[in-house]
Design a protein around this motif. Sequence first.
Motif, PDB file in Angstrom:
ATOM      1  N   ASP A 179       0.811  -1.225   0.000  1.00  0.00           N
ATOM      2  CA  ASP A 179       0.000   0.000   0.000  1.00  0.00           C
ATOM      3  C   ASP A 179       0.843   1.272   0.000  1.00  0.00           C
ATOM      4  O   ASP A 179       0.358   2.342  -0.383  1.00  0.00           O
ATOM      5  CB  ASP A 179      -0.930   0.028   1.215  1.00  0.00           C
ATOM      6  CG  ASP A 179      -2.010  -1.036   1.132  1.00  0.00           C
ATOM      7  OD1 ASP A 179      -2.188  -1.594   0.038  1.00  0.00           O
ATOM      8  OD2 ASP A 179      -2.676  -1.304   2.153  1.00  0.00           O
ATOM      9  N   LYS A 180       2.099   1.158   0.429  1.00  0.00           N
ATOM     10  CA  LYS A 180       2.976   2.324   0.445  1.00  0.00           C
ATOM     11  C   LYS A 180       3.876   2.404  -0.786  1.00  0.00           C
ATOM     12  O   LYS A 180       4.564   3.410  -0.991  1.00  0.00           O
ATOM     13  CB  LYS A 180       3.841   2.317   1.710  1.00  0.00           C
ATOM     14  CG  LYS A 180       3.079   2.681   2.980  1.00  0.00           C
ATOM     15  CD  LYS A 180       4.044   3.014   4.103  1.00  0.00           C
ATOM     16  CE  LYS A 180       3.309   3.613   5.298  1.00  0.00           C
ATOM     17  NZ  LYS A 180       4.256   4.046   6.347  1.00  0.00           N
ATOM     18  N   GLY A 181       3.876   1.352  -1.581  1.00  0.00           N
ATOM     19  CA  GLY A 181       4.708   1.345  -2.779  1.00  0.00           C
ATOM     20  C   GLY A 181       4.155   2.283  -3.841  1.00  0.00           C
ATOM     21  O   GLY A 181       2.945   2.402  -4.023  1.00  0.00           O
ATOM     22  N   VAL A 182       5.062   2.951  -4.552  1.00  0.00           N
ATOM     23  CA  VAL A 182       4.649   3.919  -5.572  1.00  0.00           C
ATOM     24  C   VAL A 182       5.250   3.539  -6.923  1.00  0.00           C
ATOM     25  O   VAL A 182       6.449   3.242  -7.035  1.00  0.00           O
ATOM     26  CB  VAL A 182       5.057   5.356  -5.215  1.00  0.00           C
ATOM     27  CG1 VAL A 182       4.398   6.341  -6.174  1.00  0.00           C
ATOM     28  CG2 VAL A 182       4.693   5.689  -3.781  1.00  0.00           C
ATOM     29  N   ILE A 183       4.387   3.575  -7.943  1.00  0.00           N
ATOM     30  CA  ILE A 183       4.760   3.265  -9.320  1.00  0.00           C
ATOM     31  C   ILE A 183       4.555   4.519 -10.158  1.00  0.00           C
ATOM     32  O   ILE A 183       3.524   5.191 -10.042  1.00  0.00           O
ATOM     33  CB  ILE A 183       3.885   2.123  -9.862  1.00  0.00           C
ATOM     34  CG1 ILE A 183       4.066   0.863  -8.996  1.00  0.00           C
ATOM     35  CG2 ILE A 183       4.198   1.819 -11.321  1.00  0.00           C
ATOM     36  CD1 ILE A 183       2.957  -0.155  -9.173  1.00  0.00           C
ATOM     37  N   TYR A 184       5.500   4.813 -11.044  1.00  0.00           N
ATOM     38  CA  TYR A 184       5.439   6.020 -11.860  1.00  0.00           C
ATOM     39  C   TYR A 184       5.336   5.649 -13.346  1.00  0.00           C
ATOM     40  O   TYR A 184       6.104   4.823 -13.849  1.00  0.00           O
ATOM     41  CB  TYR A 184       6.677   6.891 -11.628  1.00  0.00           C
ATOM     42  CG  TYR A 184       6.833   7.269 -10.176  1.00  0.00           C
ATOM     43  CD1 TYR A 184       6.217   8.400  -9.665  1.00  0.00           C
ATOM     44  CD2 TYR A 184       7.566   6.452  -9.310  1.00  0.00           C
ATOM     45  CE1 TYR A 184       6.335   8.738  -8.316  1.00  0.00           C
ATOM     46  CE2 TYR A 184       7.688   6.770  -7.968  1.00  0.00           C
ATOM     47  CZ  TYR A 184       7.065   7.912  -7.467  1.00  0.00           C
ATOM     48  OH  TYR A 184       7.169   8.223  -6.137  1.00  0.00           O
ATOM     49  N   CYS A 185       4.382   6.287 -14.017  1.00  0.00           N
ATOM     50  CA  CYS A 185       4.192   6.069 -15.445  1.00  0.00           C
ATOM     51  C   CYS A 185       3.552   7.335 -15.999  1.00  0.00           C
ATOM     52  O   CYS A 185       3.618   8.393 -15.375  1.00  0.00           O
ATOM     53  CB  CYS A 185       3.334   4.831 -15.701  1.00  0.00           C
ATOM     54  SG  CYS A 185       1.683   4.891 -14.976  1.00  0.00           S
ATOM     55  N   SER A 186       2.943   7.242 -17.177  1.00  0.00           N
ATOM     56  CA  SER A 186       2.253   8.403 -17.746  1.00  0.00           C
ATOM     57  C   SER A 186       0.940   7.948 -18.362  1.00  0.00           C
ATOM     58  O   SER A 186       0.651   6.746 -18.444  1.00  0.00           O
ATOM     59  CB  SER A 186       3.124   9.080 -18.808  1.00  0.00           C
ATOM     60  OG  SER A 186       3.065   8.371 -20.038  1.00  0.00           O
ATOM     61  N   SER A 187       0.147   8.907 -18.823  1.00  0.00           N
ATOM     62  CA  SER A 187      -1.129   8.566 -19.453  1.00  0.00           C
ATOM     63  C   SER A 187      -0.915   7.855 -20.789  1.00  0.00           C
ATOM     64  O   SER A 187      -1.854   7.300 -21.349  1.00  0.00           O
ATOM     65  CB  SER A 187      -1.968   9.829 -19.663  1.00  0.00           C
ATOM     66  OG  SER A 187      -1.298  10.741 -20.512  1.00  0.00           O
ATOM     67  N   GLN A 188       0.316   7.863 -21.305  1.00  0.00           N
ATOM     68  CA  GLN A 188       0.629   7.161 -22.544  1.00  0.00           C
ATOM     69  C   GLN A 188       1.027   5.703 -22.291  1.00  0.00           C
ATOM     70  O   GLN A 188       1.296   4.956 -23.235  1.00  0.00           O
ATOM     71  CB  GLN A 188       1.759   7.878 -23.283  1.00  0.00           C
ATOM     72  CG  GLN A 188       1.317   9.149 -23.988  1.00  0.00           C
ATOM     73  CD  GLN A 188       0.416   8.870 -25.170  1.00  0.00           C
ATOM     74  OE1 GLN A 188       0.785   8.175 -26.105  1.00  0.00           O
ATOM     75  NE2 GLN A 188      -0.796   9.409 -25.137  1.00  0.00           N
ATOM     76  N   THR A 189       1.046   5.289 -21.042  1.00  0.00           N
ATOM     77  CA  THR A 189       1.381   3.906 -20.712  1.00  0.00           C
ATOM     78  C   THR A 189       0.304   2.961 -21.230  1.00  0.00           C
ATOM     79  O   THR A 189      -0.888   3.229 -21.089  1.00  0.00           O
ATOM     80  CB  THR A 189       1.522   3.750 -19.184  1.00  0.00           C
ATOM     81  OG1 THR A 189       2.585   4.601 -18.741  1.00  0.00           O
ATOM     82  CG2 THR A 189       1.847   2.311 -18.802  1.00  0.00           C
TER      83      THR A 189
END
Length: 478
Positions: A179-189
């Motif tokens: 629940d504390k993990g963060v994933i980064y991407c974009s709306s183009q993913t």
Amino acid sequence: MTDGTSGSESNVYVLEESTGERQLLFEKINNFSEHFLSTLNSQKAFQNNTHKDKEDDLFFLIDENKTTIDQILEFYQDRVLNTGLNPASGGHLGYIPGGGIYSAALGDYLAAVTNRYAGIFYASPGAVRMEDALIDWTAKLIGYKEGYGGNLTSGGSMANLIALHTAKHHKGVDNTNVDKGVIYCSSQTHHSIQKALKVIGLETSIVREISLDPQFKISLDALKLQIEKDTEEGLVPFLLIANGGSTDVGAVDPLLELSSIAKEFDLWYHVDAAYGGYFMLTALGKDKLKGLELADSVILDPHKGLFMPYGLGMVLVKNVKHLMAAHTYKANYMRDAMTESQLSPADLSPELSKHFRGLRMWLPLKLYGEQVFGDYLDEKLYLAYYLYQQLISIGYKVLCEPDLSVVVFRLEIKGHESDVLNKFVLDYIKNDGRIFISSTILDNKLTLRAAILSFRTHKEEIDLLLLLLKRIKAHLDI
């Protein structure tokens, strides 16, 4: 029965056709496929209004009745080939076109007839060596040096799933901290990333969609600010996902700069290059994809960039030990295979039983060599830039210069509702059927897109698209 045999025993050899029976079946299917290929130029890329059920569709059902190969082929032509999209057509410019080169089909035929089991080295060392050679060639193509590993998959969705599961496992994300993990991407993913996160238990992790720059690439400043903010708030950033050619617009994220950010914040760095990865066979592709070799994991789709038939993806992981640790499991009934020191595909993916996918890719590459594939991809890059220039000259708005071979555009006229106008253009092209393009939503507006990747797409098809676009614009008296 008094002789001790069952009533169905007369059937037990039916599936073992004689030489003559095999030749007859093969001749009919070969003639059918030759007619299909020889008439492709006269076939539509899309047949609109063919999706409703018909009474004839009862033939799809399986029962105790036998049918002839002639009946089967006639039905296949009518209710499969004469409906919907024709991905074999050079006029297919929608989505991201799959391939379908003939020599790959012959590889599939050999793989099915010989039925080698490619999951375990012990069962078929030759099949595994062949697939390993393809993984090795692709890994070196993207710039990996040593210690890497990979797997041939059914496509980009499974490849993404394997890569993200490996990231999760290596980063120690589990029920206690997910629940504390963060994933980064974009709306183009690509949406297969979101599906993979659900499947591997990361649905409750925090997913940050980072804003885009005007070229639809992930914003470096916004990304760094968000990571710093999350870290200050006690969250645990662990995964960064970049595009090596997005599906929507073909955008390549700033891969070199993203690798530096991933290293600074100790993130697993994954690049989805399903569409764009094999453009590394071209000079422009190598320039655009600079930094791909720095990713912890990369996926590519040979059924896109190498024009193979649908059903062939690849995942590469820079450190094979991470891939193996996330997927290896031993079973007692497989103890014979444990005597081999060679890694098996089953040790590096969720699959145990699997199709011998390697032969469909290996055979064409051996027949023609890698340069031919690079030349075809260079042509697609040229055609995309040609289309980009021509669209501007005939009065369409192009949203960005293409990084690779996807061109996104709209017809925008003052006083006309943009979405209505572009839906009209899209429907006109669909109803004509000779060219197929698809649409997406960019800047909250319906946007038309042409993805130039079919090996049969040449300047003739692009000129036909331009003719249709000019014609519909003139029809609207604009």
